[in-house]
Design a protein around this motif. Sequence first.
Motif, PDB file in Angstrom:
ATOM      1  N   UNK C  65      11.365 -12.668   5.331  1.00 57.46           N
ATOM      2  CA  UNK C  65      10.779 -11.553   6.398  1.00 57.46           C
ATOM      3  C   UNK C  65       9.530 -10.808   5.541  1.00 57.46           C
ATOM      4  N   UNK C  66       9.729 -10.639   4.270  1.00 63.93           N
ATOM      5  CA  UNK C  66       8.886  -9.856   3.704  1.00 63.93           C
ATOM      6  C   UNK C  66       7.365 -10.780   3.563  1.00 63.93           C
ATOM      7  N   UNK C  70       3.831  -9.672   4.728  1.00 62.12           N
ATOM      8  CA  UNK C  70       2.821  -9.450   3.943  1.00 62.12           C
ATOM      9  C   UNK C  70       1.651 -10.203   4.556  1.00 62.12           C
ATOM     10  N   UNK C  71       2.036 -11.319   5.137  1.00 64.98           N
ATOM     11  CA  UNK C  71       1.026 -11.932   5.899  1.00 64.98           C
ATOM     12  C   UNK C  71       0.150 -11.325   7.105  1.00 64.98           C
ATOM     13  N   UNK C  72       1.159 -10.459   7.671  1.00 69.02           N
ATOM     14  CA  UNK C  72       0.638  -9.794   8.635  1.00 69.02           C
ATOM     15  C   UNK C  72      -0.300  -8.454   8.077  1.00 69.02           C
ATOM     16  N   UNK C  73       0.141  -8.129   7.084  1.00 70.29           N
ATOM     17  CA  UNK C  73      -0.807  -7.248   6.189  1.00 70.29           C
ATOM     18  C   UNK C  73      -2.252  -7.924   5.833  1.00 70.29           C
ATOM     19  N   UNK C  74      -2.276  -9.118   5.272  1.00 76.23           N
ATOM     20  CA  UNK C  74      -3.414  -9.677   5.098  1.00 76.23           C
ATOM     21  C   UNK C  74      -4.357  -9.650   6.323  1.00 76.23           C
ATOM     22  N   UNK C  75      -3.645 -10.157   7.601  1.00 79.21           N
ATOM     23  CA  UNK C  75      -4.391 -10.374   8.612  1.00 79.21           C
ATOM     24  C   UNK C  75      -4.914  -9.201   9.062  1.00 79.21           C
ATOM     25  N   UNK C 188       0.149 -15.140  12.129  1.00 79.52           N
ATOM     26  CA  UNK C 188       0.143 -14.693  10.767  1.00 79.52           C
ATOM     27  C   UNK C 188       1.734 -14.545  10.341  1.00 79.52           C
ATOM     28  N   UNK C 189       2.515 -13.757  11.053  1.00 75.11           N
ATOM     29  CA  UNK C 189       3.767 -13.616  10.568  1.00 75.11           C
ATOM     30  C   UNK C 189       4.435 -14.748  10.707  1.00 75.11           C
TER      31      UNK C 189
END
Lengths: 309, 245, 288
Positions: C65-66, C70-75, C188-189
């Motif tokens: 999940x993290x 994190x991927x979402x944040x990067x996107x 991304x998620x």
Amino acid sequence: MEGFLIFSISVLTLAFVYVILCLALNIECGVAGMWDLGIVSYFGVGAYSYAILVAPAAASYQHYLFGFELNPVFGILLAVTMGGISAYLIGLPSLRLRREYFLITTIAFSEVLRITFSNENWLTNGVAGIYNIEQPLKTFFSPDIYLILLFIVFFVFAIITYFIVSRLSNSTYGLSLKALRENESLAKTARIEPSKQYHSVYVFTGCLAGLSGALYVWLNTLIVPTQFTPNVTFFVWTALIIGGIGNNKGAFLGAIFFVILLETLSFLNLSAELALVISSLRIALVGLALILILRFLPNGLISEKPRFL
Amino acid sequence: MLEVTNINKFYGGVRAVENVSLEVKKGKIIGLIGTNGAGKTTLFNVISGFDKSDNGIVNLSGKDITKLTPSNIAELGLIRTFQTATGFPRLTVLENLLVFSSKNNFNFFNNFLIKQDNSHDLIETAENVLKNFGLLEKKNQWVGDLSAPELKILEFARAIMGDPLIMLLDEPAAGVNPALLENLMSIITELNKNGVTFLIVDHNLRFICEITDYIYVMNDGKLIAEGTPDTIINNELVIQTYIGK
Amino acid sequence: MDIFIYGLVTGSILLICALGFSMTLKTEGFINVAHGQMLMLGAYYALGLTYIGFPFIIAAFLSVLFCGFTGLLFQRVLFKPIKGNGILVQLFTSVGLAYMINGLVGAIAGKRMLSFDIPIARVIKVGDVYLVTPYEFMILVIVLITVLILHLFLQYSILGKNIRAVADNQELAKIRGINPDRCSDLVWFIASSLAGLGGIFLGILGAVHLNMGWQQIVMILSVTVLGGLGSIYGVMLAGLLLGFAMEFGLLVFSSNYRTAIAFGVIILVLVIRPEGLQSLWQSKGREN
């Protein structure tokens, strides 16, 4: 000599090795627009060619068969030649591909080569590598003087490379490469044969990368396969993008900027534990620099400009 | 000058060009019309070497060019254009012209040992061409910054640098305003007077009829009619399949 | 027989690692080099969570999940602002990101080889045949379920259909009222979660270390290109094929050349069929 001065000189000397590599990448990828992620291949081939010719014969605990202890001039010549030959051979299948497909084939070849370097003990002494490769003329000078001499010699190599690459990219040949980069189909109608141009620039890049490989071993006096991971390729690309892809001045300065960025933090005198943390952080710093440059200066520090004739 | 004999081209199971033969005589302007997907561009690709035909022969000035590469064919004086005129975006206008010069030597060793720079004469020639087309003051700009009409005109300026014997134009009138079209037509006639032969593909029937000496009509990969503009414009079959739509 | 099973295990881990990568390639249109580091991040998240006392299963689940978030944040922070600036800008932003993740994890966790604190498992034996360890068996099951869910999601759910629409033609998708940004977020998620999962699998079967991302990304790239850039089903086939190729190759070559075999196969395939495996089932039609 003062510690900081020594440190600066040796960082710049290393930077000149990267300058050559970066200029080689620039004429191939910046000028001709190829997507090569395998430049470390020819860097490695050049480095091993030099090492094998210059290194002394193997000691009892080492496994490599060759080690000719020849004059380093031959080492450099062989490195350039072998860099070119390996680029010619790898180019035969891979240059039929473009963009992503070319990218993956070149990176795959570079990994195959690295794995070969790690495993063919008879040739490369495997993962243990080859140590104590004598630096040419070292015995005639005091260490401090030799440091400066090395700096000058490497600088000369870098400058000569810069002039050759610049001259070539401003010639009719360079014009044909740029035309191919911009629009391959249209370039064909201008009588340019893509396969010939791509193959020749690829071999040329291989020769230059081979040269920088030889200088790298000269500087380090040792060679191990882990020096030739795709990391080198990404480093050189990063340097080129920071400097300005397509611009030879940008390539030159980008390489120097990059090496300074990478090495500066290692000058700080720190406890071993902290030094490890710092060595990781400087990688993060390079990443941050790359991201910021791409966001705010997408064409690099010195971008490619229209050429006035 | 250009003879195309029994060209066939299949993509998968689809027939793009079927048994097409045509002839372009020296000094003429020939038109090729047809609906979208009629096989005109495929035929162009085959003639200029960008695509290999499944069978058939293409002859240029008596030489079989069927198996040559696009650059070899260009070397023989056949220059083609593409549907979208982009030029080389990140080369200057002047460089865009210089690339096409027939005097260029692109060989690596020739450039490595003896620097082949664009000689003063060549630059002067190019500048004269640009002057004629009203593009001189933009010579040091990147072509990517030119407007669409300027790009269209640049195509012809480029071609002149290469001294073509024959030019294949792929939809030169597409997306062109009437004033520019007038301009292009006068450029084409001017070049034609100077000995350049043309084969032109276009949708604009008025343009084609006005400028060409002879017209071929394609539909579904086949030639369905040919003749002078007058006969074509009155041909029942052509009106049905082409103008009727 | 055991070669077949090893190939299956190797292949299915490769597949999970490459799936997310291939999804970002397809919808975002660039090679996300940071995907390899997301694998590593997944393994280190799980490791960190077990250190502060979570049981392994829960740590693994949270880590996935993290990774997704994190991927979402990067996107949102890095990739959305540079969308449309060209493939090379996006590609090298992801290289920069990869360096950042790698450097930061290295600074926090150090460069030592680590491993998950899980009991050593015995190989399951059926009759006289040695099969797999329970871990490998679990991995196979989870991979199978994940792939199945992803397939159903992409084929039948509205969100999945939207993603495919954006991947096929972004402009057309916009006209049809699909918000490409939301699709990108979702991709991304999912991609980053899958990477986290793959990283945990790699950690279970091997070790957790700082270079695992760099080692895997080259392999992932290869699988994706072999599968025919961005074709999700091509990637599945390619992952398994390379898994088998590596294990069967060991019959001929020394185990040191394990990955070299995979690269050899890729070079060979690309030279013979430049479009990758995808071209086997997609006839190359062309419009005039």
